[in-house]
Design a protein around this motif. Structure first.
Motif, PDB file in Angstrom:
ATOM      1  N   GLN A 104      46.231  11.791 -16.565  1.00  0.00           N
ATOM      2  CA  GLN A 104      44.923  11.466 -17.411  1.00  0.00           C
ATOM      3  C   GLN A 104      45.125  11.289 -18.566  1.00  0.00           C
ATOM      4  O   GLN A 104      45.401  11.883 -19.286  1.00  0.00           O
ATOM      5  N   ILE A 105      44.457   9.641 -19.247  1.00  0.00           N
ATOM      6  CA  ILE A 105      44.330   9.679 -20.477  1.00  0.00           C
ATOM      7  C   ILE A 105      43.498   9.404 -20.587  1.00  0.00           C
ATOM      8  O   ILE A 105      42.423   8.725 -20.616  1.00  0.00           O
ATOM      9  N   VAL A 106      43.359   9.893 -22.111  1.00  0.00           N
ATOM     10  CA  VAL A 106      42.003   9.601 -23.321  1.00  0.00           C
ATOM     11  C   VAL A 106      42.474   8.762 -24.147  1.00  0.00           C
ATOM     12  O   VAL A 106      43.538   9.126 -24.696  1.00  0.00           O
ATOM     13  N   GLU A 159      40.030   7.735 -18.639  1.00  0.00           N
ATOM     14  CA  GLU A 159      41.566   7.426 -17.093  1.00  0.00           C
ATOM     15  C   GLU A 159      42.827   7.843 -16.364  1.00  0.00           C
ATOM     16  O   GLU A 159      43.015   8.999 -17.001  1.00  0.00           O
ATOM     17  N   PHE A 160      43.007   7.899 -15.078  1.00  0.00           N
ATOM     18  CA  PHE A 160      43.813   8.650 -14.461  1.00  0.00           C
ATOM     19  C   PHE A 160      44.811   7.571 -14.147  1.00  0.00           C
ATOM     20  O   PHE A 160      44.704   6.204 -13.598  1.00  0.00           O
ATOM     21  N   ASP A 161      45.883   8.023 -14.416  1.00  0.00           N
ATOM     22  CA  ASP A 161      47.570   6.577 -13.849  1.00  0.00           C
ATOM     23  C   ASP A 161      48.099   7.401 -13.204  1.00  0.00           C
ATOM     24  O   ASP A 161      48.592   9.099 -13.344  1.00  0.00           O
ATOM     25  N   ASP A 162      48.112   7.415 -11.861  1.00  0.00           N
ATOM     26  CA  ASP A 162      49.161   7.545 -11.128  1.00  0.00           C
ATOM     27  C   ASP A 162      50.953   7.843 -11.219  1.00  0.00           C
ATOM     28  O   ASP A 162      51.498   7.726 -10.562  1.00  0.00           O
TER      29      ASP A 162
END
Length: 81
Positions: free
Chosen positions: A52-54, A65-68
């Motif tokens: 997860q990116i904050v 956002e979520f980075d897979d």
């Protein structure tokens, strides 16, 4: 491929790195801000990790956002000082 650029700039009576209009905390010296930018840039380059990116955008709004982990990230540091 995603490209993230960190700029080392004077900020708030000290130095900071800036990415997409958002500033880091202030550092007393240019060298400390540059080292912090290098650490953050290196952490961003790790591929294959879902996370997860904050971050705070240029308008001061916090985003999540979520980075897979499937998209390679290229980072760069701009330092004109």
């Amino acid at each position: 491929m995603t490209r993230i650029v960190y700029e080392v700039v004077p900020h708030d009576g000290g130095w900071a790195y800036r990415q997409n209009g958002a500033y880091s905390e202030s550092f007393p010296s240019h060298a400390e801000a540059l080292e912090a930018a290098r650490i953050v840039a290196a952490a961003q380059m790790k591929a294959g990790e879902a996370k997860q990116i904050v971050y705070q955008d240029g308008k001061g709004i916090w985003r999540r956002e979520f980075d897979d982990g499937s998209d390679p990230i290229e980072t760069a540091i701009e330092d004109r000082f």
